[in-house]
Design an enzyme around this catalytic site. Structure first.
Site, PDB file in Angstrom:
ATOM      1  N   SER A 281       0.821  -1.212   0.000  1.00  0.00           N
ATOM      2  CA  SER A 281       0.000   0.000   0.000  1.00  0.00           C
ATOM      3  C   SER A 281       0.850   1.255   0.000  1.00  0.00           C
ATOM      4  O   SER A 281       0.339   2.354  -0.255  1.00  0.00           O
ATOM      5  CB  SER A 281      -0.932   0.003   1.225  1.00  0.00           C
ATOM      6  OG  SER A 281      -1.849  -1.066   1.164  1.00  0.00           O
ATOM      7  N   ARG A 282       2.131   1.104   0.290  1.00  0.00           N
ATOM      8  CA  ARG A 282       3.006   2.268   0.273  1.00  0.00           C
ATOM      9  C   ARG A 282       3.093   2.867  -1.132  1.00  0.00           C
ATOM     10  O   ARG A 282       3.374   4.065  -1.288  1.00  0.00           O
ATOM     11  CB  ARG A 282       4.402   1.869   0.763  1.00  0.00           C
ATOM     12  CG  ARG A 282       5.373   3.020   0.897  1.00  0.00           C
ATOM     13  CD  ARG A 282       6.655   2.571   1.551  1.00  0.00           C
ATOM     14  NE  ARG A 282       6.455   2.305   2.969  1.00  0.00           N
ATOM     15  CZ  ARG A 282       7.257   1.545   3.705  1.00  0.00           C
ATOM     16  NH1 ARG A 282       8.284   0.949   3.153  1.00  0.00           N
ATOM     17  NH2 ARG A 282       7.020   1.353   4.979  1.00  0.00           N
TER      18      ARG A 282
END
Length: 647
Positions: A281-282
């Site tokens: 998700s970064r």
């Protein structure tokens, strides 16, 4: 004293994408830093040095060594926060942001901080002498050739980058301070891969290449020459542009909090990341922050599709790999060819150990033979002293599956071990002990000895007695060095056993990549050793060579083991660690060096087992399991484990 003139940031041409990445993290440090990756001589270091000159000033607590923010309690050290809580007015100073260089030779004490010797001697109190992380707080921390940095330093940087705090526990001192730095680094991929945990800490990555446009390259030469003739005059000519960029950064920092990302663009971003199979998700968080920073630099409060596309080019490429070595098109090394005189045309930059060929210095009786008689089916190459690299006949990609092997007790994924040593100046000092007669005067720490005498109450002038002498206790990382000895002879082509063997090599290389250990490759076939890659952290070198590795010919197993013994003896003098040798073969040795094959194998295995832990991977098919025609029993006698590779 006149200041040192740096090359002006706006005067650098051909590195527009790298400039955009650096300006974006200057606007929003939460993006996570920039890694400049490319060949030597492409201007990476020059760009970072000049970047410091366009950074605006910041407010800091005037009497704090940690550059604390006087307005934000979350960015204060314990001392400043205590003063803030008491309602004390913190003195404010204006400082220009700086680029703090982290040298490859840095010690732990210099990085995190250590005991303040002056106060210990004069006042008899324990206090912290700030380290490089204190200087880097709210500045730029720059690491040149980051892939060559020692692992224990990287561990400390990972902790500081993850938590934003540096915790120091040294000689009775317990202090923590903020370490909110922007990490900027450069590297040359030819010198090895970057540790995956550290790679993920960089929000943006830019591949820096020399421009292909002749006019652009000519302009680079003209500007460099003009700068060398008159640095100050050249700088003054670009000074208005420098001030303009500095003001743009300052305004963008205020504006970026109001920049919005339209829902349709956010949806497009998320859908693209899912289609690319990026599993973190970064990716979308960093891309969104970068797009907003790019929009703010242009004075806009709304992200456009162009902003998003530019941000994705910077934030996503290094996150496309779900696992190590997942690349759409792995690079193939240039193929040396045969010329009319039956000699190889060696590729530029190849070292003798990478060029393959026969074992020299009398180790092979076939040193001057050019005949292929008795070598069996040589596929994709020529045996003898002249051998070319060709594409292996086995073209079907095979993924190594767990059922192919029954894991032994050796464990391919074992981490590097640590050893505690006293009296030797190698490794990381982590504590001190009073000297004893056993250690003598080796590796005495004078600072710790003086401090010990001062804290004992010796008074001034300090008199250091024998009992005050302190020796360092060090922790030494013993890296794991995996040397693969791969049988690429003709018998390995039966039932495509070479495919399974290559899959096993790939797995060992992947494990080495994740654990940051070394991996080397010795391939043998025909009349001698074909390929030698000395243990390295450039794992793509091993895998790229493996892709084009030919197979066929006789099985010179004795020559391969002799080569492994000689290589480890030579490397052991400079690369200390735990050596593991993985011999992947069906054991059908039929090319002696000088005498009987069995006697040679016995002799070399005795020596090899003394130097390293040996694991044998037995690739004999179940259909042909006749011990009389193989030497697996000889190899297994001296190995820590023998693993049958399933059919």
């Amino acid at each position: 004293m006149s200041r040192r003139v740096t090359f002006p940031f706006p005067a650098i041409v051909g590195l527009d994408k790298a400039k955009s990445a650096l300006l974006a993290v200057a606007v929003n440090p939460l993006i996570g830093g920039v890694l400049l990756r490319g060949d030597k001589g492409t201007g990476k270091t020059t760009l970072v040095r000049s970047f410091a000159d366009v950074l605006p000033e910041v407010e800091v607590v005037a009497d704090c060594p940690f550059n604390c923010d006087p307005r934000d309690p979350q960015l204060m050290c314990d001392s400043c926060y205590a003063r803030y809580q008491r309602g004390e007015r913190l003195p404010v100073a204006i400082k220009k942001m700086r680029v703090i260089d982290l040298p490859l030779s840095i010690t732990v004490d210099r990085l995190v901080g250590t005991l303040d010797i002056k106060r210990a001697i004069t006042e008899g109190v324990r206090a912290l002498q700030p380290g490089l992380l204190a200087e880097a707080n709210r500045n730029i921390l720059y690491i040149d050739e980051v892939n060559l940095l020692d692992d224990y330093i990287i561990d400390i940087l990972l902790d500081a980058a993850a938590y934003g705090w540096n915790v120091v526990e040294r000689e009775g001192v317990s202090v923590k301070h903020p370490a909110r730095f922007i990490l900027v680094a450069s590297m040359n991929p030819e010198e090895g891969e970057l540790r995956p945990q550290l790679l993920d800490r960089f929000g943006l990555i830019v591949d820096v290449e020399a421009p292909r446009d002749p006019e652009v390259r000519a302009e680079i030469v003209r500007r460099v020459e003009e700068f060398n003739r008159d640095p100050e005059g050249f700088y003054r000519r670009w000074e208005p542009e420098i001030k303009k960029i500095r003001e743009e950064i300052r305004k963008a920092r205020e504006l970026v909090k109001r920049v919005e990302m339209p829902d349709d663009l956010l949806k497009t971003l998320v859908e693209t990341i899912i289609k690319l199979d990026i599993r973190t998700s970064r990716a979308e968080i960093v891309t969104t922050r970068t797009a907003k920073a790019l929009a703010a630099l242009e004075g806009r409060t709304r992200v456009t599709m162009e902003d998003l596309q530019r941000a994705m080019e910077l934030a996503l490429p290094h996150r496309l790999k779900a696992r190590p070595f997942e690349r759409p098109k792995p690079p193939i090394l240039p193929q040396p060819l045969i010329n009319d005189n039956n000699t190889r045309n060696e590729q530029p930059g190849q070292t003798p150990n990478q060029r393959g060929g026969m074992l020299r210095d009398g180790m092979s009786t076939a040193q001057d033979e050019h005949s292929n008689a008795g070598t069996g089916g040589n596929v994709g190459g020529v045996d003898g002293n002249s051998r070319r690299y060709g594409v292996a006949s086995v073209g079907i990609p095979v993924e190594f599956r767990k059922e192919f092997i029954h894991a032994g007790s050796h464990g391919l994924g074992s981490r590097s071990s640590f050893r505690r040593i006293v009296g030797q100046p190698h490794g990381i000092p982590y504590m001190y002990l009073p000297i004893s007669n056993k250690e003598g005067s080796a590796d005495v720490d004078l600072t710790a000895s003086i401090v010990h005498a001062a804290l004992r109450g010796a008074g001034l002038p300090i008199k250091v007695d024998w009992g005050d002498l302190m020796v360092r206790v060090r922790r030494v990382r013993a890296p794991r060095i995996s040397l693969i000895v791969l049988d690429a002879s003709g018998s390995m082509n039966f039932m495509r056993r070479i495919e399974v063997a290559k899959g096993l090599v790939r797995r060992i290389a992947e494990e080495s990549y994740v654990k940051r250990s070394y991996v080397g490759l010795i391939s043998f076939r025909g009349r001698g050793v074909d390929v030698i890659i000395e243990p390295t952290r450039n794992y793509w070198q091993v895998l790229s060579t493996l892709e084009g590795l030919p197979s066929g010919g006789a099985t010179p197993l004795s020559a391969a083991l002799a080569c492994a013994v000689d290589l480890i003896k030579r490397l052991g003098l400079k690369l200390r660690g735990d050596y593991w040798v993985y011999v992947i073969t069906d054991g059908k040795a039929n090319v002696p060096l000088m005498k009987d094959v069995r006697e040679e194998l016995e002799s070399f295995m005795v020596e090899l087992s003394r130097l390293a832990k040996v694991v044998i991977y037995d690739t004999r098919p179940q259909l042909i399991y006749d011990p009389s025609i193989t030497y697996i029993d000889v190899l297994s006698k001296y190995a820590v484990d023998t693993v049958r590779v399933g059919d």
